[in-house]
Design a protein around this motif. Structure first.
Motif, PDB file in Angstrom:
ATOM      1  N   ASP A  67      -1.453  17.670 -44.828  1.00  0.00           N
ATOM      2  CA  ASP A  67      -0.881  17.558 -43.483  1.00  0.00           C
ATOM      3  C   ASP A  67      -1.325  16.284 -42.775  1.00  0.00           C
ATOM      4  O   ASP A  67      -0.670  15.824 -41.836  1.00  0.00           O
ATOM      5  CB  ASP A  67      -1.237  18.781 -42.639  1.00  0.00           C
ATOM      6  CG  ASP A  67      -2.732  19.036 -42.587  1.00  0.00           C
ATOM      7  OD1 ASP A  67      -3.468  18.522 -43.456  1.00  0.00           O
ATOM      8  OD2 ASP A  67      -3.174  19.760 -41.666  1.00  0.00           O
ATOM      9  N   SER A  68      -2.436  15.686 -43.216  1.00  0.00           N
ATOM     10  CA  SER A  68      -2.939  14.463 -42.591  1.00  0.00           C
ATOM     11  C   SER A  68      -4.000  13.853 -43.501  1.00  0.00           C
ATOM     12  O   SER A  68      -4.444  14.478 -44.471  1.00  0.00           O
ATOM     13  CB  SER A  68      -3.546  14.754 -41.208  1.00  0.00           C
ATOM     14  OG  SER A  68      -4.655  15.637 -41.329  1.00  0.00           O
ATOM     15  N   CYS A  93      -9.459  10.203 -41.652  1.00  0.00           N
ATOM     16  CA  CYS A  93      -9.235   9.693 -40.291  1.00  0.00           C
ATOM     17  C   CYS A  93      -8.315  10.591 -39.478  1.00  0.00           C
ATOM     18  O   CYS A  93      -8.187  10.411 -38.269  1.00  0.00           O
ATOM     19  CB  CYS A  93      -8.693   8.272 -40.327  1.00  0.00           C
ATOM     20  SG  CYS A  93      -6.965   8.148 -40.874  1.00  0.00           S
ATOM     21  N   GLY A  94      -7.644  11.530 -40.126  1.00  0.00           N
ATOM     22  CA  GLY A  94      -6.802  12.478 -39.404  1.00  0.00           C
ATOM     23  C   GLY A  94      -5.399  12.005 -39.105  1.00  0.00           C
ATOM     24  O   GLY A  94      -4.635  12.735 -38.461  1.00  0.00           O
ATOM     25  N   ARG A  95      -5.010  10.833 -39.554  1.00  0.00           N
ATOM     26  CA  ARG A  95      -3.657  10.343 -39.283  1.00  0.00           C
ATOM     27  C   ARG A  95      -2.627  11.220 -39.984  1.00  0.00           C
ATOM     28  O   ARG A  95      -2.728  11.496 -41.174  1.00  0.00           O
ATOM     29  CB  ARG A  95      -3.500   8.903 -39.775  1.00  0.00           C
ATOM     30  CG  ARG A  95      -4.253   7.882 -38.956  1.00  0.00           C
ATOM     31  CD  ARG A  95      -4.019   6.465 -39.467  1.00  0.00           C
ATOM     32  NE  ARG A  95      -2.609   6.081 -39.462  1.00  0.00           N
ATOM     33  CZ  ARG A  95      -2.178   4.861 -39.708  1.00  0.00           C
ATOM     34  NH1 ARG A  95      -3.038   3.879 -39.987  1.00  0.00           N
ATOM     35  NH2 ARG A  95      -0.887   4.582 -39.685  1.00  0.00           N
ATOM     36  N   GLU A  96      -1.613  11.657 -39.217  1.00  0.00           N
ATOM     37  CA  GLU A  96      -0.562  12.481 -39.813  1.00  0.00           C
ATOM     38  C   GLU A  96       0.294  11.684 -40.791  1.00  0.00           C
ATOM     39  O   GLU A  96       0.832  12.262 -41.744  1.00  0.00           O
ATOM     40  CB  GLU A  96       0.315  13.085 -38.713  1.00  0.00           C
ATOM     41  CG  GLU A  96      -0.396  14.148 -37.885  1.00  0.00           C
ATOM     42  CD  GLU A  96       0.546  14.846 -36.930  1.00  0.00           C
ATOM     43  OE1 GLU A  96       1.775  14.606 -37.030  1.00  0.00           O
ATOM     44  OE2 GLU A  96       0.072  15.629 -36.093  1.00  0.00           O
ATOM     45  N   PRO A 137      -0.489   8.816 -43.065  1.00  0.00           N
ATOM     46  CA  PRO A 137      -1.528   7.914 -43.580  1.00  0.00           C
ATOM     47  C   PRO A 137      -0.980   6.538 -43.944  1.00  0.00           C
ATOM     48  O   PRO A 137       0.171   6.393 -44.355  1.00  0.00           O
ATOM     49  CB  PRO A 137      -2.035   8.645 -44.825  1.00  0.00           C
ATOM     50  CG  PRO A 137      -1.673  10.075 -44.605  1.00  0.00           C
ATOM     51  CD  PRO A 137      -0.375  10.046 -43.847  1.00  0.00           C
ATOM     52  N   GLU A 138      -1.827   5.543 -43.790  1.00  0.00           N
ATOM     53  CA  GLU A 138      -1.462   4.193 -44.173  1.00  0.00           C
ATOM     54  C   GLU A 138      -1.485   4.097 -45.695  1.00  0.00           C
ATOM     55  O   GLU A 138      -2.513   4.324 -46.332  1.00  0.00           O
ATOM     56  CB  GLU A 138      -2.443   3.178 -43.574  1.00  0.00           C
ATOM     57  CG  GLU A 138      -2.111   1.740 -43.916  1.00  0.00           C
ATOM     58  CD  GLU A 138      -3.152   0.763 -43.370  1.00  0.00           C
ATOM     59  OE1 GLU A 138      -2.963  -0.456 -43.558  1.00  0.00           O
ATOM     60  OE2 GLU A 138      -4.143   1.223 -42.784  1.00  0.00           O
ATOM     61  N   ARG A 139      -0.336   3.785 -46.289  1.00  0.00           N
ATOM     62  CA  ARG A 139      -0.201   3.725 -47.752  1.00  0.00           C
ATOM     63  C   ARG A 139      -0.845   4.965 -48.377  1.00  0.00           C
ATOM     64  O   ARG A 139      -1.902   4.907 -48.976  1.00  0.00           O
ATOM     65  CB  ARG A 139      -0.823   2.437 -48.292  1.00  0.00           C
ATOM     66  CG  ARG A 139      -0.081   1.167 -47.843  1.00  0.00           C
ATOM     67  CD  ARG A 139      -0.865  -0.077 -48.152  1.00  0.00           C
ATOM     68  NE  ARG A 139      -1.156  -0.201 -49.589  1.00  0.00           N
ATOM     69  CZ  ARG A 139      -2.012  -1.098 -50.101  1.00  0.00           C
ATOM     70  NH1 ARG A 139      -2.653  -1.921 -49.280  1.00  0.00           N
ATOM     71  NH2 ARG A 139      -2.213  -1.147 -51.396  1.00  0.00           N
ATOM     72  N   PRO A 140      -0.206   6.112 -48.197  1.00  0.00           N
ATOM     73  CA  PRO A 140      -0.830   7.390 -48.555  1.00  0.00           C
ATOM     74  C   PRO A 140      -1.194   7.506 -50.033  1.00  0.00           C
ATOM     75  O   PRO A 140      -0.482   7.009 -50.917  1.00  0.00           O
ATOM     76  CB  PRO A 140       0.248   8.417 -48.183  1.00  0.00           C
ATOM     77  CG  PRO A 140       1.531   7.653 -48.201  1.00  0.00           C
ATOM     78  CD  PRO A 140       1.180   6.279 -47.729  1.00  0.00           C
ATOM     79  N   MET A 141      -2.300   8.183 -50.263  1.00  0.00           N
ATOM     80  CA  MET A 141      -2.793   8.456 -51.612  1.00  0.00           C
ATOM     81  C   MET A 141      -3.106   9.945 -51.704  1.00  0.00           C
ATOM     82  O   MET A 141      -3.602  10.545 -50.740  1.00  0.00           O
ATOM     83  CB  MET A 141      -4.078   7.667 -51.892  1.00  0.00           C
ATOM     84  CG  MET A 141      -4.016   6.185 -51.610  1.00  0.00           C
ATOM     85  SD  MET A 141      -3.241   5.249 -52.946  1.00  0.00           S
ATOM     86  CE  MET A 141      -4.482   5.364 -54.231  1.00  0.00           C
ATOM     87  N   LEU A 142      -2.842  10.544 -52.858  1.00  0.00           N
ATOM     88  CA  LEU A 142      -3.241  11.925 -53.091  1.00  0.00           C
ATOM     89  C   LEU A 142      -4.440  11.924 -54.032  1.00  0.00           C
ATOM     90  O   LEU A 142      -4.342  11.479 -55.183  1.00  0.00           O
ATOM     91  CB  LEU A 142      -2.106  12.745 -53.719  1.00  0.00           C
ATOM     92  CG  LEU A 142      -2.448  14.213 -53.993  1.00  0.00           C
ATOM     93  CD1 LEU A 142      -2.704  14.975 -52.695  1.00  0.00           C
ATOM     94  CD2 LEU A 142      -1.345  14.900 -54.803  1.00  0.00           C
ATOM     95  N   LEU A 202      -5.158  14.473 -49.043  1.00  0.00           N
ATOM     96  CA  LEU A 202      -4.389  13.275 -48.747  1.00  0.00           C
ATOM     97  C   LEU A 202      -5.305  12.294 -48.030  1.00  0.00           C
ATOM     98  O   LEU A 202      -6.178  12.689 -47.254  1.00  0.00           O
ATOM     99  CB  LEU A 202      -3.208  13.643 -47.851  1.00  0.00           C
ATOM    100  CG  LEU A 202      -2.170  12.572 -47.530  1.00  0.00           C
ATOM    101  CD1 LEU A 202      -1.383  12.182 -48.777  1.00  0.00           C
ATOM    102  CD2 LEU A 202      -1.218  13.082 -46.444  1.00  0.00           C
ATOM    103  N   ARG A 203      -5.113  11.009 -48.291  1.00  0.00           N
ATOM    104  CA  ARG A 203      -5.930  10.011 -47.603  1.00  0.00           C
ATOM    105  C   ARG A 203      -5.152   8.713 -47.440  1.00  0.00           C
ATOM    106  O   ARG A 203      -4.156   8.473 -48.137  1.00  0.00           O
ATOM    107  CB  ARG A 203      -7.225   9.750 -48.368  1.00  0.00           C
ATOM    108  CG  ARG A 203      -7.060   9.049 -49.715  1.00  0.00           C
ATOM    109  CD  ARG A 203      -8.418   8.831 -50.376  1.00  0.00           C
ATOM    110  NE  ARG A 203      -8.319   8.109 -51.643  1.00  0.00           N
ATOM    111  CZ  ARG A 203      -8.342   6.792 -51.759  1.00  0.00           C
ATOM    112  NH1 ARG A 203      -8.429   6.024 -50.669  1.00  0.00           N
ATOM    113  NH2 ARG A 203      -8.265   6.213 -52.943  1.00  0.00           N
ATOM    114  N   CYS A 204      -5.595   7.893 -46.498  1.00  0.00           N
ATOM    115  CA  CYS A 204      -5.096   6.536 -46.383  1.00  0.00           C
ATOM    116  C   CYS A 204      -5.681   5.720 -47.528  1.00  0.00           C
ATOM    117  O   CYS A 204      -6.748   6.044 -48.066  1.00  0.00           O
ATOM    118  CB  CYS A 204      -5.524   5.903 -45.061  1.00  0.00           C
ATOM    119  SG  CYS A 204      -4.887   6.707 -43.574  1.00  0.00           S
TER     120      CYS A 204
END
Length: 258
Positions: A155-156, A160-163, A165-170, A177-179
């Protein structure tokens, strides 16, 4: 002498093992009994009335009786054979992967209505809806892992909690999920997503299961989603699958990009 008690249940054949001259040992997935071993005596003979019900991936109504740790088949009547898969080797191989994967996450002797429903819906998507194999595979893997208790948090960004993410990675090991720039030290193996593949991931994880396969993706986002789904499955279950290897051996070789 008391009559042998019979159990009537519906079940899908996850796996078959030929034994003796004409018998099979079936692994059935049922809604009420869960995953059970069933001995089907004489089922390989042409005269057997329920030979069709004992085929891999067949969904049938069974009349069983129990003796010790084993169930024995008395009767079987087919409900769905998914005939379209049996005329397409690649789709049949993918369906067998769905079955092997489902067997891997299912405990014996525990009711499994949700897992059975998910398997049948996946086979229906391949057979009748004729969904693209890559899309169906990714959706099936991810939703199955959710049902088995391995749901990733998407979900984010977990850091950092961004809904969005910058260039999302799993992170397929931690299941978060993470930036691209967040949690590099803590992160395990991470695979890149994009806006469209992330949207599809969230649809699979959080959307209406009745509409699981009702999305579309272009080739590149679908490739990212598929790679992440397969890696997440392998990392969480810590094993490979022979049926997946066989399915992939049937696919045309990838053309290197210039």
């Amino acid at each position: 002498m008391a009559a042998t008690p019979y159990t009537v249940t519906k079940g899908a054949v996850l796996r078959e093992t030929e034994t003796k001259e004409a018998d099979k040992i079936l692994t059935l997935l049922t809604p009420d009994l869960g995953k059970i071993p069933v001995i089907a005596r004489g089922v390989r003979r042409k005269s057997c009335r329920f030979a069709a019900a004992a085929q891999p991936l067949a969904y049938s109504e069974w009349t069983l009786y129990r003796k010790g740790d084993w169930y024995y088949a008395n009767e079987g009547a087919t409900i769905a054979l998914f005939d379209g898969l049996r005329t397409d080797l690649t789709r049949l191989a993918l369906g067998c992967y769905f079955a092997e994967l489902t067997e891997a996450v299912t405990a014996e002797g525990e009711g499994a209505p949700a897992l059975l429903s998910h398997l049948l819906n996946g086979l229906y998507a391949l057979d009748t809806l004729r969904k693209g194999e890559a899309l169906a595979k990714a959706a099936f893997e991810l939703r199955l892992l959710c049902l088995a208790g391995y749901e990733p948090l998407a979900d984010s960004c977990a850091y950092c909690g961004r809904e969005e993410p910058e260039r999302p990675m799993l992170d397929v090991v931690q299941g978060v999920l993470r930036c691209v720039g967040c949690g590099r030290q803590e992160s395990g193996l991470s695979l890149p997503l994009c806006r469209d593949s992330l949207r599809a991931l969230r649809h699979i994880l959080y959307g209406d299961p009745r509409r699981l396969y009702s999305f579309t993706l272009g080739p590149e986002p679908l490739g990212r989603l598929g790679a992440a789904a397969e890696a997440f499955t392998a990392a969480q279950l810590e094993r490979g699958f022979r049926s997946l290897d066989y399915y992939k051996s049937l696919l045309p070789p990838e053309i290197p990009s210039k």
